[in-house]
Write a protein that holds these residues in place. Structure first.
Motif, PDB file in Angstrom:
ATOM      1  N   HIS A  50      -5.884 -22.721 -10.136  1.00  0.00           N
ATOM      2  CA  HIS A  50      -6.981 -21.753 -10.069  1.00  0.00           C
ATOM      3  C   HIS A  50      -8.360 -22.416  -9.970  1.00  0.00           C
ATOM      4  O   HIS A  50      -9.313 -21.791  -9.524  1.00  0.00           O
ATOM      5  N   GLU A  54      -4.187 -15.300  -7.323  1.00  0.00           N
ATOM      6  CA  GLU A  54      -2.921 -15.379  -8.053  1.00  0.00           C
ATOM      7  C   GLU A  54      -1.803 -15.928  -7.175  1.00  0.00           C
ATOM      8  O   GLU A  54      -0.988 -16.717  -7.619  1.00  0.00           O
ATOM      9  N   HIS A  70      -0.269 -23.505 -12.636  1.00  0.00           N
ATOM     10  CA  HIS A  70      -0.885 -22.266 -12.143  1.00  0.00           C
ATOM     11  C   HIS A  70      -2.377 -22.237 -12.515  1.00  0.00           C
ATOM     12  O   HIS A  70      -3.243 -22.044 -11.657  1.00  0.00           O
ATOM     13  N   MET A  90      -5.054 -16.254 -13.842  1.00  0.00           N
ATOM     14  CA  MET A  90      -4.420 -15.810 -15.066  1.00  0.00           C
ATOM     15  C   MET A  90      -2.959 -15.535 -14.792  1.00  0.00           C
ATOM     16  O   MET A  90      -2.538 -15.420 -13.660  1.00  0.00           O
ATOM     17  N   TYR A  91      -2.235 -15.429 -15.835  1.00  0.00           N
ATOM     18  CA  TYR A  91      -0.805 -15.320 -15.642  1.00  0.00           C
ATOM     19  C   TYR A  91      -0.199 -14.571 -16.803  1.00  0.00           C
ATOM     20  O   TYR A  91      -0.493 -14.843 -17.948  1.00  0.00           O
ATOM     21  N   GLU A  99      -7.788 -18.945 -16.532  1.00  0.00           N
ATOM     22  CA  GLU A  99      -8.306 -20.138 -15.854  1.00  0.00           C
ATOM     23  C   GLU A  99      -9.798 -20.397 -15.992  1.00  0.00           C
ATOM     24  O   GLU A  99     -10.422 -20.815 -15.023  1.00  0.00           O
TER      25      GLU A  99
HETATM   26 ZN   LIG Z   1      -3.543 -16.648 -12.453  1.00  0.00          ZN
END
Ligand SMILES: [Zn+2]
Length: 862
Positions: free
Chosen positions: A330, A349, A326, A1-2, A294
């Motif tokens: 994942h 991450e 990104h 996740m971001y 993700e």
């Molecule tokens: Zn992430």
């Protein structure tokens, strides 16, 4: 996740006294049954992961068209149990109705609900296979229900809010999902669709069994979406979206597919493991809480991060490429091999970010990997690591319910810097081979950081444990100093020292470069700074330079000295990377009160504005100018600065060539505009929708412009906002502006009433809207009035954490405290901490991080 790029903040050091680092994932067998406590304790997780196997969730959700009608759920949970001598705790943070009875192995029993768990008594449990059947109404919170769409978002521990489960990353399971939903809705889940059956207004979608995944990765998206498919690459991909702007669609759909296809190809090559799941698809969610999440087979993205308009800046394009890469990374790092426990969430991450940087180097080829890496990660990492709330990359986590507090800039930005240093230390090939071994060994399962370090250790002769201690298990950064002796115009000795910024005698082993700047050339010397002090032999005998430029390659980490000569020589430095590194070092030195004052730095940034040809660097300069202008320049000087500063930025906007740079400068102008003349210019642009030549403005930009004018109480601002609302055709965006109107209002009573609504969870439901609204309430022009909201804002923090998603507490603080600068505001924060001596240490750290600029501003502008 971001979190959306350059998000904010993270956590703590006090609590972490580095004692309790447990070998997470080493499932020791515990003899006594774990206590029944709220959340998912590490003890419970360890107990279960050694006893529960072969988990299958069969889940049937009935999703009504009306977002207020109850969502009914049928669940059948199957698993093997190796030990039925103690009651089994199944996580369920129940708020909806039921289950009143359970069917355990065919036997109906009354539901025994305690401390967020369903307790299954030993007498009905079997050693070996067990099946539990139940029926209940789901809670709305993890379903993110909107008028005609919804989506689940369960990371880190919300699966247990949605359905009874073993909610821990090392209890991976197969999910067999059935969705009954309105006939005109579409749905996406982790696994491919097996069949659809329908009767009139409703349809039922049966999905194939998923791959074995952790509970936090289970997901579905349902509602009115446009579904686009692409056959690019090896995998058929679907892309769900609700965007209606034809220009954005035309410009964005292809890149979304292409970048993910390129990312998949890169990752398969890098890891030597084919894409590990049955399907690859994604959905763009309006006002999604994060940048992305993700879920295998159903990645979710924030729609506005994917759909860019023709005026998108280079920064936005890079951010989109990074985000897509990104989440794709994942699939291997996090989804295929998952951390054993959430204390190692940073591992997935860091690799996602680390790989994203490598992938973006391919998807946006421009040989600027080093510069992008520097501008992407350093400012963000420093913004936390320099604060009183700094925390190590790896932290202890006793209960999954606190996992949200682990996220922040340290894991997203310091960790990639650390990982790059590790790659430099080991060599790129050895590092990659180590990662391949790790993924291969733990594919489909779970692993912890010590397990990875052990594998990497086999690929290098360096003692990684010592290296690991300061970089991973401790917080903070080093401060570098140097002494140079010369004789007869030659260097006779160059000493470089490091110690902790906190004064500790710690050493961060690292590589960086130092540039010797001469009148007509520059010489770079590599530094292997693996001790507290080194004598740089390579420098001895060289001609004495005009000065030294530290960290010229941008890979070192810490507070580097800045030579005074640079203040005048920067335009002559040809390398954009060296200039970027210097801008960042100067800003950090300014914050530290060393060598350069806010006014001096502002003067330098302004001078460089028209001479800086690199867009990424222009972003640094404009960010610094906004920050210095609003936070660090004495108020009295600010007013007199406005006229010339606005004029300069406006003039530079016309002078620069690229539309992206023009856009960056236009936004900077809008962010600092104060004069009547400047506001009139913006009003004309907004009214006529005719931007300055070469600047492209989208509907979102015009909405932002209307807000900019409203915040400055521009005459007729109410009608102006109404007119902007009338211009917006997309329903999701209209709803957003309607929500924001009271926060923009110049009627203080209306703003007060709006602030009151934030006190209930319902009022804080749409988090991305709330954050924008907080930004308006606490705009620097309004801080005098809004300071009175601060005590309540802090008082709500614990509740905000309880009811909000993982990034919300830190974003809540950042949006509220971000622009304050007075001693009285600083005192509110200090008083709050003093009055709550036993405050949750992780939240305390977040508060100290968010208040760092405030504390410094209160000192610097005294
Ligand atoms: Zn992430």
């Amino acid at each position: 996740m971001y979190l959306v790029r350059k998000g904010i903040i993270a956590i703590l050091f006090l609590v972490l006294l580095l004692t309790g680092y447990r070998p997470a994932g080493q499932c020791q067998s515990i003899a006594t049954a774990p206590a029944v406590v709220p959340g998912v304790s590490y003890t419970l997780a360890t107990w279960r992961s050694s006893r529960v196997r072969n988990i299958i969730y069969q889940l049937g959700f009935h999703l009504p068209a009306t977002p207020t009608a109850a969502v009914e759920v049928e669940e059948q949970l199957s698993f093997d149990l190796s030990d039925n001598t103690a009651p089994l705790q199944i996580d369920f943070r129940k708020k909806g109705a039921g289950p009143d009875t359970l069917l355990v192995n065919g036997m109906p029993i009354p539901a025994d609900y305690q401390q967020e768990h369903l307790l299954i008594p030993t007498k009905v449990l079997h050693t070996g296979a067990n099946i539990i059947g139940l029926h209940f109404s789901a809670v709305d919170l993890p379903l993110n229900r909107n008028s005609d769409f919804l989506y689940t978002l369960l990371v880190p521990d919300r699966a247990r809010t949605l359905f009874p489960c073993f909610d821990q990353p090392d209890c991976k399971a197969i999910f067999q999902l059935t969705l009954t939903l309105p006939a005109d809705w579409k749905a996406m889940a982790n696994a491919p669709l097996k069949e659809a059956t329908g009767n009139g207004s409703e349809q039922t979608l049966h999905f194939l069994p998923s791959d074995r995944i952790s509970t936090y990765l289970f997901a579905f998206v349902a509602g009115r979406f446009t579904d686009t498919a692409a056959s690019a690459g090896e995998y058929p991909m679907h892309f769900f979206y609700r965007e209606t702007d034809s220009a954005k669609l035309r410009l964005s759909i292809r890149p979304v597919f292409q970048i993910q296809t390129d990312a998949l190809a890169f990752l398969q090559h890098y890891t030597k493991i084919p894409y590990p799941f049955q399907k690859f698809s994604c959905a763009a969610i309006p006002d999604f809480q994060f940048g992305g999440m993700e879920h295998p087979g159903a990645i979710q993205y924030k729609a506005s991060s994917l759909f860019l308009d023709p005026g998108a800046t280079r920064d936005q394009l890079i951010a989109r490429s990074n985000l897509l890469s990104h989440e794709t990374a994942h699939m291997w790092f996090g989804d295929l091999v998952t951390m054993s426990w959430f204390n190692d969430v940073w591992m997935k991450e860091v690799f996602a970010n680390f790989m994203a940087d490598k992938i973006s180097n391919i998807t946006l080829p421009d040989n600027k990997y080093d510069l992008k890496f520097l501008t992407d990660h350093y400012t963000a990492a420093y913004s936390v690591d320099r604060t009183e709330g700094a925390h190590p990359i790896r932290q202890q986590l006793d209960n999954l319910q606190d996992a949200g507090s682990l996220y922040g800039n340290i894991i997203y930005h310091k960790a990639p810097i650390m990982m790059r240093q590790l790659e430099l230390l080991m060599g790129a090939d050895a590092f990659r081979d180590g990662l391949r071994d790790y993924l291969k060994q733990y594919a489909g399962g779970n692993a912890s950081w010590p397990e990875l370090i052990r594998i990497l250790g086999a690929h290098t002769t360096t003692d990684l444990n010592a290296w690991n201690k300061v970089w991973v298990n401790e917080s903070g950064r080093p401060r570098f100093t140097y002494q140079c002796k010369t004789s007869g115009g030659k260097i006779t000795e160059l000493m470089i020292h490091q110690q902790g910024e906190d004064g500790s005698a710690r050493v961060w082993p690292q590589f960086f470069t130092i540039a010797l700047v001469y009148r007509d050339h520059i010489e770079h010397l590599p530094v292997n700074m693996n001790t507290a002090g080194i004598r740089l032999e390579k420098a001895v005998g060289k001609e004495a330079p005009l000065g030294f430029l530290f960290n010229s390659g941008g890979e070192g980490y810490g507070l580097f000295p800045v030579d005074k000569f640079l203040l005048h020589s920067l335009p002559a430095i040809k390398s954009p990377l060296m200039r970027a590194s210097t801008y960042i070092n100067l800003y950090e030195n300014m914050l530290d009160g060393q060598g350069i004052s806010p006014m001096q730095l502002l003067a330098l940034d302004r001078a460089m504005l028209s001479m800086e040809p690199e867009e990424l660097n222009l972003n640094i300069l404009t960010d610094q100018i906004s920050s210095l202008y609003w936070r660090f320049i004495p108020s009295a000087k600010r007013d007199s600065l406005s006229v010339s500063l606005e004029k300069e930025i406006w003039k530079t906007m016309y002078a620069v060539r690229s539309p992206n740079e023009k856009k960056v400068l236009f936004k900077t102008f809008s962010s600092i505009v104060r004069t009547k003349k400047g506001q009139d210019s913006l009003y004309r642009i907004w009214k006529t929708q005719e931007p300055p030549a070469g600047v492209q403005l989208s509907e979102d930009d015009y909405t932002a412009l209307a807000a900019t004018l409203a915040l400055r109480a521009y005459p007729g601002e109410k009608q102006l906002l109404d007119e902007q609302l009338a211009r917006i055709k997309n329903k999701d965006r209209r709803d957003r502006l309607i929500y924001l109107l009271p926060a923009l209002s110049n009627d203080e009573g209306e703003r007060d009433r709006f602030f009151e609504t934030l006190r209930t969870p319902e009022g804080r439901k749409k988090e991305s809207w709330v954050l924008t609204a907080l930004g308006y309430l606490h705009h620097p022009l309004r801080t005098g009035y809004s300071e009175k909201y601060l005590p309540q804002t802090l008082a709500l923090l614990e509740e905000v954490q309880r009811t909000g998603d993982v990034f919300f507490p830190q974003s809540w603080l950042a949006a509220s405290l971000g622009w304050y600068r007075t001693k009285s505001a600083a005192a509110i924060v200090r008083d709050f901490l003093q009055q709550h001596p036993d405050y949750n240490p992780k939240l305390k750290a977040k508060l100290l991080q968010a208040a760092d600029n405030l504390f410094r501003a209160a000192n610097l502008t005294k």
